[in-house]
Motif scaffolding. Structure first.
Motif, short mmCIF file in Angstrom:
data_model
loop_
_atom_site.label_atom_id
_atom_site.label_comp_id
_atom_site.label_asym_id
_atom_site.label_seq_id
_atom_site.Cartn_x
_atom_site.Cartn_y
_atom_site.Cartn_z
N VAL A 11 -5.41 -7.71 8.26
CA VAL A 11 -4.88 -7.50 6.91
C VAL A 11 -4.33 -6.08 6.77
CG1 VAL A 11 -5.53 -7.34 4.47
CG2 VAL A 11 -6.31 -9.26 5.84
N TRP A 12 -5.05 -5.08 7.29
CA TRP A 12 -4.58 -3.68 7.21
C TRP A 12 -3.28 -3.51 7.98
CZ3 TRP A 12 -6.10 -0.55 3.66
CH2 TRP A 12 -7.40 -0.63 3.16
N ALA A 17 2.84 -3.05 7.58
CA ALA A 17 4.20 -3.56 7.72
C ALA A 17 4.87 -3.73 6.36
CB ALA A 17 4.19 -4.89 8.47
N VAL A 18 4.13 -4.21 5.38
CA VAL A 18 4.67 -4.39 4.03
C VAL A 18 5.00 -3.04 3.41
CG1 VAL A 18 4.11 -5.17 1.69
CG2 VAL A 18 3.59 -6.62 3.65
N GLY A 23 8.66 0.78 1.51
CA GLY A 23 8.97 2.20 1.45
C GLY A 23 10.38 2.51 1.91
N LEU A 24 10.84 1.81 2.93
CA LEU A 24 12.20 2.04 3.40
C LEU A 24 13.25 1.46 2.46
CD1 LEU A 24 11.84 1.38 7.22
CD2 LEU A 24 12.25 3.56 6.09
N THR A 25 13.02 0.24 1.98
CA THR A 25 14.05 -0.43 1.19
C THR A 25 14.07 -0.02 -0.27
OG1 THR A 25 12.60 -2.32 0.78
CG2 THR A 25 14.07 -2.44 2.69
N PRO A 52 5.28 8.05 7.65
CA PRO A 52 4.50 8.06 8.89
C PRO A 52 3.01 8.23 8.67
CG PRO A 52 6.42 9.46 9.11
CD PRO A 52 6.35 9.06 7.68
N ILE A 53 2.63 9.04 7.70
CA ILE A 53 1.21 9.25 7.42
C ILE A 53 0.56 7.97 6.90
CG2 ILE A 53 -0.44 10.45 5.94
CD1 ILE A 53 1.42 12.89 6.12
N ILE A 54 1.19 7.34 5.93
CA ILE A 54 0.62 6.15 5.30
C ILE A 54 0.60 4.97 6.26
CG2 ILE A 54 0.95 4.45 3.46
CD1 ILE A 54 2.14 6.78 1.79
#
Length: 75
Positions: A11-12, A17-18, A23-25, A52-54
């Motif tokens: 799940v993590w 990935a989500v 974050g990108l879009t 990158p941190i998250i």
């Protein structure tokens, strides 16, 4: 309890990935393409520092949980 930790590890990783996609879009690329200077700064901070941190933290925590690093046998 270890099986729950393995499931939550997956799940993590999926949550990472989500968060990366969202974050990108939603935050990163649209803010960089904006005409406002404050949006450019916010977009670059999101892309180069926070993402990158998250995402890295979620993936590492999920991987350790999935592989059993938090089990009682490793203590």
């Amino acid at each position: 309890m270890d099986s729950i930790k393995k499931i939550l590890g997956i799940v993590w990783i999926l949550m990472a990935a989500v968060v990366a996609y969202y974050g990108l879009t939603e935050f990163g690329i649209p803010k960089i393409m904006s005409d406002k200077q404050e949006d450019h700064v916010f977009g670059w901070i999101i892309l180069t520092i926070l993402m990158p941190i998250i995402v890295g933290g979620l993936v590492v925590f999920g991987w350790y949980s999935f592989t059993g690093e938090y089990s009682e046998e490793h203590i």
